[in-house]
Write a protein that holds these residues in place. Sequence first.
Motif, PDB file in Angstrom:
ATOM      1  N   LEU A 143       0.872  -1.317  -0.029  1.00 52.86           N
ATOM      2  CA  LEU A 143      -0.152   0.073  -0.052  1.00 52.86           C
ATOM      3  C   LEU A 143       1.030   1.396  -0.082  1.00 52.86           C
ATOM      4  O   LEU A 143       0.354   2.475  -0.398  1.00 52.86           O
ATOM      5  N   GLY A 144       2.073   1.230   0.622  1.00 56.52           N
ATOM      6  CA  GLY A 144       2.944   2.216   0.558  1.00 56.52           C
ATOM      7  C   GLY A 144       3.762   2.325  -0.530  1.00 56.52           C
ATOM      8  O   GLY A 144       4.634   3.599  -0.651  1.00 56.52           O
ATOM      9  N   LEU A 145       3.691   1.483  -1.428  1.00 54.39           N
ATOM     10  CA  LEU A 145       4.620   1.411  -2.707  1.00 54.39           C
ATOM     11  C   LEU A 145       4.420   2.559  -3.555  1.00 54.39           C
ATOM     12  O   LEU A 145       5.475   3.446  -4.149  1.00 54.39           O
ATOM     13  N   PRO A 146       3.445   3.308  -3.822  1.00 52.51           N
ATOM     14  CA  PRO A 146       3.245   4.527  -4.581  1.00 52.51           C
ATOM     15  C   PRO A 146       4.056   5.684  -4.050  1.00 52.51           C
ATOM     16  O   PRO A 146       4.679   6.329  -4.968  1.00 52.51           O
ATOM     17  N   LEU A 147       3.938   5.977  -2.794  1.00 51.78           N
ATOM     18  CA  LEU A 147       4.591   6.961  -2.308  1.00 51.78           C
ATOM     19  C   LEU A 147       6.159   6.774  -2.133  1.00 51.78           C
ATOM     20  O   LEU A 147       6.797   7.571  -2.360  1.00 51.78           O
ATOM     21  N   LEU A 148       6.475   5.532  -2.144  1.00 52.77           N
ATOM     22  CA  LEU A 148       8.031   5.339  -2.113  1.00 52.77           C
ATOM     23  C   LEU A 148       8.459   5.158  -3.819  1.00 52.77           C
ATOM     24  O   LEU A 148       9.549   5.987  -3.757  1.00 52.77           O
ATOM     25  N   MET A 149       7.584   5.210  -4.579  1.00 53.65           N
ATOM     26  CA  MET A 149       8.056   5.183  -6.107  1.00 53.65           C
ATOM     27  C   MET A 149       8.322   6.714  -6.192  1.00 53.65           C
ATOM     28  O   MET A 149       9.146   7.266  -6.954  1.00 53.65           O
ATOM     29  N   GLY A 150       7.620   7.575  -5.488  1.00 55.86           N
ATOM     30  CA  GLY A 150       7.625   8.908  -5.618  1.00 55.86           C
ATOM     31  C   GLY A 150       8.748   9.635  -4.994  1.00 55.86           C
ATOM     32  O   GLY A 150       9.409  10.413  -5.446  1.00 55.86           O
ATOM     33  N   GLY A 151       9.126   8.850  -3.931  1.00 54.45           N
ATOM     34  CA  GLY A 151      10.368   9.202  -3.320  1.00 54.45           C
ATOM     35  C   GLY A 151      11.748   8.742  -4.093  1.00 54.45           C
ATOM     36  O   GLY A 151      12.773   9.371  -4.398  1.00 54.45           O
ATOM     37  N   ILE A 152      11.694   7.680  -4.942  1.00 51.16           N
ATOM     38  CA  ILE A 152      12.477   7.389  -5.895  1.00 51.16           C
ATOM     39  C   ILE A 152      12.538   8.259  -6.939  1.00 51.16           C
ATOM     40  O   ILE A 152      13.582   8.548  -7.484  1.00 51.16           O
ATOM     41  N   ARG A 153      11.381   8.805  -7.512  1.00 53.35           N
ATOM     42  CA  ARG A 153      11.435   9.534  -8.606  1.00 53.35           C
ATOM     43  C   ARG A 153      11.992  11.098  -8.346  1.00 53.35           C
ATOM     44  O   ARG A 153      12.910  11.677  -8.982  1.00 53.35           O
ATOM     45  N   SER A 154      11.717  11.534  -6.973  1.00 54.14           N
ATOM     46  CA  SER A 154      12.290  12.713  -6.632  1.00 54.14           C
ATOM     47  C   SER A 154      14.002  12.683  -6.575  1.00 54.14           C
ATOM     48  O   SER A 154      14.640  13.336  -6.923  1.00 54.14           O
ATOM     49  N   ALA A 155      14.421  11.454  -6.015  1.00 57.98           N
ATOM     50  CA  ALA A 155      15.833  11.120  -5.805  1.00 57.98           C
ATOM     51  C   ALA A 155      16.274  11.068  -7.187  1.00 57.98           C
ATOM     52  O   ALA A 155      17.777  11.706  -7.242  1.00 57.98           O
ATOM     53  N   MET A 156      16.061  10.425  -7.971  1.00 58.16           N
ATOM     54  CA  MET A 156      16.587  10.382  -9.367  1.00 58.16           C
ATOM     55  C   MET A 156      16.713  11.627  -9.973  1.00 58.16           C
ATOM     56  O   MET A 156      17.833  12.033 -10.589  1.00 58.16           O
ATOM     57  N   LEU A 157      15.513  12.419 -10.152  1.00 58.25           N
ATOM     58  CA  LEU A 157      15.668  13.815 -10.613  1.00 58.25           C
ATOM     59  C   LEU A 157      16.988  14.611  -9.880  1.00 58.25           C
ATOM     60  O   LEU A 157      17.498  15.504 -10.541  1.00 58.25           O
ATOM     61  N   GLN A 158      16.944  14.693  -8.533  1.00 57.75           N
ATOM     62  CA  GLN A 158      17.767  15.420  -7.825  1.00 57.75           C
ATOM     63  C   GLN A 158      19.436  15.058  -8.445  1.00 57.75           C
ATOM     64  O   GLN A 158      20.280  15.546  -8.428  1.00 57.75           O
ATOM     65  N   VAL A 159      19.421  13.522  -8.231  1.00 55.16           N
ATOM     66  CA  VAL A 159      21.006  13.215  -8.527  1.00 55.16           C
ATOM     67  C   VAL A 159      21.270  13.420  -9.924  1.00 55.16           C
ATOM     68  O   VAL A 159      22.438  13.740 -10.230  1.00 55.16           O
ATOM     69  N   ILE A 160      20.360  13.303 -10.973  1.00 48.19           N
ATOM     70  CA  ILE A 160      20.616  13.674 -12.424  1.00 48.19           C
ATOM     71  C   ILE A 160      21.198  14.942 -12.515  1.00 48.19           C
ATOM     72  O   ILE A 160      22.014  15.302 -13.229  1.00 48.19           O
ATOM     73  N   ALA A 161      20.431  16.115 -11.676  1.00 45.50           N
ATOM     74  CA  ALA A 161      20.762  17.321 -12.096  1.00 45.50           C
ATOM     75  C   ALA A 161      22.066  17.426 -11.356  1.00 45.50           C
ATOM     76  O   ALA A 161      23.105  18.452 -11.785  1.00 45.50           O
ATOM     77  N   THR A 162      22.280  16.632 -10.109  1.00 43.43           N
ATOM     78  CA  THR A 162      23.637  16.914  -9.305  1.00 43.43           C
ATOM     79  C   THR A 162      25.051  16.172  -9.958  1.00 43.43           C
ATOM     80  O   THR A 162      26.127  16.715  -9.716  1.00 43.43           O
ATOM     81  N   VAL A 163      24.543  15.275 -10.501  1.00 45.84           N
ATOM     82  CA  VAL A 163      25.768  14.387 -11.255  1.00 45.84           C
ATOM     83  C   VAL A 163      26.609  15.226 -12.175  1.00 45.84           C
ATOM     84  O   VAL A 163      27.925  14.811 -12.406  1.00 45.84           O
ATOM     85  N   THR A 164      26.003  16.328 -12.641  1.00 48.44           N
ATOM     86  CA  THR A 164      26.917  17.544 -13.555  1.00 48.44           C
ATOM     87  C   THR A 164      28.227  17.797 -12.901  1.00 48.44           C
ATOM     88  O   THR A 164      29.275  18.124 -13.624  1.00 48.44           O
ATOM     89  N   ILE A 165      27.977  18.063 -11.531  1.00 48.70           N
ATOM     90  CA  ILE A 165      29.245  18.442 -10.965  1.00 48.70           C
ATOM     91  C   ILE A 165      30.305  17.438 -10.811  1.00 48.70           C
ATOM     92  O   ILE A 165      31.466  17.962 -10.521  1.00 48.70           O
ATOM     93  N   ALA A 166      30.420  16.135 -11.171  1.00 51.86           N
ATOM     94  CA  ALA A 166      31.168  15.281 -11.258  1.00 51.86           C
ATOM     95  C   ALA A 166      32.115  15.608 -12.281  1.00 51.86           C
ATOM     96  O   ALA A 166      33.294  15.274 -12.137  1.00 51.86           O
ATOM     97  N   ALA A 167      31.791  16.334 -13.252  1.00 51.15           N
ATOM     98  CA  ALA A 167      32.764  16.575 -14.365  1.00 51.15           C
ATOM     99  C   ALA A 167      33.960  17.728 -13.866  1.00 51.15           C
ATOM    100  O   ALA A 167      34.958  17.776 -14.254  1.00 51.15           O
ATOM    101  N   TYR A 168      33.622  18.352 -12.705  1.00 48.65           N
ATOM    102  CA  TYR A 168      34.579  19.151 -11.914  1.00 48.65           C
ATOM    103  C   TYR A 168      35.783  18.520 -11.472  1.00 48.65           C
ATOM    104  O   TYR A 168      37.059  19.101 -11.272  1.00 48.65           O
ATOM    105  N   VAL A 169      35.741  17.170 -11.079  1.00 51.55           N
ATOM    106  CA  VAL A 169      36.636  16.463 -10.765  1.00 51.55           C
ATOM    107  C   VAL A 169      37.021  15.446 -11.770  1.00 51.55           C
ATOM    108  O   VAL A 169      37.604  14.265 -11.496  1.00 51.55           O
ATOM    109  N   ASN A 170      36.647  15.551 -12.837  1.00 49.05           N
ATOM    110  CA  ASN A 170      37.262  14.997 -14.199  1.00 49.05           C
ATOM    111  C   ASN A 170      36.534  13.640 -14.020  1.00 49.05           C
ATOM    112  O   ASN A 170      37.440  12.320 -14.567  1.00 49.05           O
ATOM    113  N   LEU A 171      35.298  13.440 -13.699  1.00 48.23           N
ATOM    114  CA  LEU A 171      34.570  12.040 -13.684  1.00 48.23           C
ATOM    115  C   LEU A 171      33.687  11.897 -14.895  1.00 48.23           C
ATOM    116  O   LEU A 171      33.038  11.074 -15.154  1.00 48.23           O
ATOM    117  N   GLY A 172      33.678  12.787 -15.820  1.00 45.41           N
ATOM    118  CA  GLY A 172      32.862  12.720 -17.095  1.00 45.41           C
ATOM    119  C   GLY A 172      31.431  13.222 -16.635  1.00 45.41           C
ATOM    120  O   GLY A 172      30.988  13.904 -15.743  1.00 45.41           O
TER     121      GLY A 172
END
Length: 244
Positions: A143-172
């Motif tokens: 019953l709680g899975l939909p809200l958990l999926m919402g948390g996964i969705r939010s986490a994925m979007l935040q990480v996608i946006a933030t992974v751009t800083i990996a290039a500052y330490v030459n990680l592509g």
Amino acid sequence: MNLLTDAFRWILDSEQWQGSNALHVLLLQHLTFTVLAVAGAALIAVPAGWAIGHTGRGREISVGLSGAARAVPSFGLLILLVLVFGVTQKTEAALVTFVVLAIPSLLAGAYSGIEAIDRSVIDSARAVGMSERQILFRVEIPLGLPLLMGGIRSAMLQVIATVTIAAYVNLGGLGLPIITGLALRRYDMVLGGALLVALLALVIDGLLTLMQRMSVPRGLRSTVHGVSNAQRAPALRSTRANNS
């Protein structure tokens, strides 16, 4: 408008799809960091969130820690961890940074999904003799899975946006053309990289939105059409009692 046209021209240029820094290589690096970070965060946050939601204990501490994690500047944390881990372990430092970023959304999604369940449903499960373990895995988690999926969705979007800083330490990653373009004042490259990050985020968000809708238990899908909790509670109690 000319800048946007130049950005699309830069993306479609065959030269950008060749070599070690080809766009498809950078895209794969970006996705790899994102998936590994969210998976690592899920291993920590999801079981903890389920335990908090089921027992009701530790919620205040988890909220405080999540708030503190959200307040940590990602770029500053990345540089700090690179210095602590050493330049030979930049990948590990970056992954830890992104895991820390993903934990709050996953933790909130896990425990709020269980807390949002009508208590009468849980009481009905106990009344028919289900153990606490059965209640957790057969009632609360589904019953709680939909809200958990919402948390996964939010986490994925935040990480996608933030992974751009990996290039500052030459990680592509897709942050590389953005950083390189800024240094060279090639704003078509900067905008092209930003558009690719945005497109990746939109595609992932669309897929996770579909998965979130599919994760809603069949008996609850009527809420999409405006059926209230009070209206569906008797049906839920009956369904859970029959499944036991």
